[in-house]
Design an enzyme around this catalytic site. Structure first.
Site, mmCIF file in Angstrom:
data_model
loop_
_atom_site.group_PDB
_atom_site.id
_atom_site.type_symbol
_atom_site.label_atom_id
_atom_site.label_comp_id
_atom_site.label_asym_id
_atom_site.label_seq_id
_atom_site.Cartn_x
_atom_site.Cartn_y
_atom_site.Cartn_z
ATOM 1 N N GLY A 218 42.600 63.703 19.589
ATOM 2 C CA GLY A 218 43.383 64.169 18.747
ATOM 3 C C GLY A 218 43.338 66.154 19.699
ATOM 4 N N SER A 219 43.605 67.089 19.469
ATOM 5 C CA SER A 219 43.288 68.016 19.884
ATOM 6 C C SER A 219 41.975 68.643 21.092
ATOM 7 C CB SER A 219 43.935 69.288 18.849
ATOM 8 O OG SER A 219 45.499 68.914 19.348
ATOM 9 N N VAL A 220 40.678 68.121 19.960
ATOM 10 C CA VAL A 220 39.799 68.691 20.757
ATOM 11 C C VAL A 220 40.037 68.607 21.991
ATOM 12 C CG1 VAL A 220 38.466 68.761 19.131
ATOM 13 C CG2 VAL A 220 38.647 66.265 20.478
ATOM 14 N N PHE A 221 41.189 68.015 22.625
ATOM 15 C CA PHE A 221 40.762 66.919 23.759
ATOM 16 C C PHE A 221 41.854 68.027 24.764
ATOM 17 C CE2 PHE A 221 43.039 64.397 27.682
ATOM 18 C CZ PHE A 221 41.794 63.887 28.733
ATOM 19 N N LYS A 222 42.685 69.014 24.651
ATOM 20 C CA LYS A 222 42.887 69.400 25.076
ATOM 21 C C LYS A 222 41.899 70.975 25.578
ATOM 22 C CE LYS A 222 46.752 70.228 21.765
ATOM 23 N NZ LYS A 222 47.331 71.096 20.231
#
Length: 485
Positions: A218-222
């Site tokens: 999810g958004s931690v990969f951002k």
């Protein structure tokens, strides 16, 4: 000699030759593999005749051998079994060493490792069974306790690292189990316990922190996407990115929305800084397509993706789908499609940012000691990779601080300490379920702990368990224990 007898003699000779080759292969080339096979009774009987080394956390044994009055002579006991089950593993006469240090460091604990030969030579000469080596771990008992208690009865995992060294401060996976139930000398009870654990749908024997089925981040990969953008020198924190209510994936009629269908800025664009702070999906979908799969994969690999590790527990390689098409690349920008990670890998990303861009190799064993506690070996901190520049690391840190101070990660705030973090809510399957993530470090200006938390979806249908709501409070307790150690 007639022809049939000659042919028979040749066949018999070939059979004898094959037998000799097989015996040689088994006795010399396969000996170590066969000896280390889990459940090898002959090896286990031999090892049960000697005292197995202890596993220590802050000087206290979490695994040790106690003498018995039966033929097996020693029994493995675990004083805080459930809290450390995925660190220690189990040691069972029926099933051998189970996943954890009992398996990955079996030769050291059993006293049979080649590095111990000269220390064990006096025992060999007088016919005395050698004792195993003692392992002192990097785990901080207070941080491990905070992670275990904060995760509670939820399924998921917590990993905490020292960013400057890579030392593992906490490693927790839930559901957990009691390794004492598998080390008992009541073999019927052990078999029943193992069958129950191995068939449990919640998979308590799986170490979710380092492997298992892997998770969409999810958004931690951002953080990885933002790092790639900054490293490209084509973007800086003030760069304006498109931020529509929905971003249409290239070549399709499919679009991705922002969380809750809201606007990221109230305008058509927003800065890279604010895109991280508010976790803008449409900006990052667009940004991923601008950067491309190869660039994103290279940045992910710089943080450790694509590489298996031994810490010494085996860590499954995280992956980025480098062969993704343009639409799929857009989805990877928000940590979806086929991006898959371990919590250990996510912790390495945060630790690398915290350490000025330098990722250190994670390790779990601080020191190997003899029975008298004299030092045999000490692990030295090793650089894994320079993932990003110091400038990029500082820019990402400022963005992550804003996430906690005025963004989605406010529940990770520690009183009196500046925390840097990033939330994530990772959808999976087709039912709308989502895992909750948080990763970050503290203190932001002089980090001594980096953490990754994942909480698996509690239901088949998503019920609002975002990273900021569920995972951030868990991280808060772990970070607070870490900064105070």
């Amino acid at each position: 000699m007639n022809s049939p007898i000659r042919k028979l003699a040749v066949v018999v000779s070939l059979m004898f030759a094959a037998l000799l080759v097989a015996i040689t292969w088994i006795q010399f080339f396969q000996a170590d593999t066969l000896r280390e096979t889990a459940g090898n009774r002959r090896t286990l009987l031999q090892e049960y005749g000697r005292e197995r080394g202890a596993i220590l956390v802050d000087g206290t044994p979490i695994a040790e051998s106690e003498p018995t009055d039966n033929d097996l002579r020693w029994m493995r006991t675990y004083s805080q079994g459930q809290r450390y089950s995925h660190v220690s593993g189990y040691y069972s006469f029926t099933y051998g060493p189970g996943p954890g240090l009992e398996r990955s460091s079996n030769a050291l604990l059993a006293g049979s490792d080649s590095s111990l030969f000269y220390r064990r030579l006096p025992d060999i000469l007088i016919g005395r069974e050698p004792t195993g080596a003692t392992l002192e771990l990097t785990i901080d008992a207070d941080v491990q306790r905070a992670a275990d208690e904060a995760l509670g009865d939820r399924r998921g995992a917590v990993v905490a690292l020292d960013p400057s060294t890579g030392a593992i401060l906490a490693l927790v996976s839930h559901p957990t189990y009691d390794p004492n139930s598998l080390s008992s000398h009541n073999l019927n009870a052990v078999q029943q316990a193992y069958e129950q654990l191995s068939t449990d749908e919640s998979r308590p024997l799986t170490n979710r922190a380092t492997g298992g089925d892997l998770y969409p981040p999810g958004s931690v990969f951002k953080l990885v996407v933002a790092a790639a953008a900054l490293e490209s020198n084509e973007f800086d924190p003030d760069s304006e990115l498109p931020s529509p209510l929905r971003y249409t994936l290239p070549g399709t009629e499919t679009s991705i929305p922002n969380f809750g269908g809201s606007s990221c800025s109230g305008e058509d664009t927003t800065t890279l800084f604010d895109s991280v702070r508010v976790s803008c999906n449409t900006s990052f979908g667009w940004l991923a397509n601008e950067l491309g799969a190869e660039t994103l994969n290279q940045q992910a690999e710089a943080f450790g993706f694509g590489q298996s590790l031994q810490v010494p527990l085996p860590v499954t390689a995280s992956r980025y789908p480098v062969d993704a098409d343009d639409a799929q690349v857009g989805l990877t920008g928000i940590g979806q499609y086929d991006v898959r990670v371990t919590p250990m890998q996510v912790a390495m990303v945060s630790a690398g940012i915290a350490n000025g861009g330098q990722v250190m190799t994670p390790y779990l064993v601080e020191t190997v000691r003899d029975k008298d506690l004299s030092e045999i070996d000490t692990t030295k901190a090793q650089e894994f990779n320079d993932a990003i520049s110091e400038t990029t690391a500082q820019q990402l840190t400022e963005m992550m601080v804003a996430v906690v101070e005025s963004g989605s990660g406010s529940r990770a705030a520690v009183p009196g300490v500046q925390v840097a973090g990033k939330t994530g809510t990772a959808e999976f399957g087709t039912s709308g379920a989502a895992h909750a993530w948080f990763t970050g470090f503290a203190p932001a200006d002089d980090p001594n702990i980096a953490v990754a938390v994942v909480v698996e979806s509690a239901t088949d249908d998503w019920t609002g368990e975002t990273g900021g709501v569920v995972a951030a409070p868990i991280a808060q307790q772990v970070l607070e224990a870490g900064v105070n150690r």
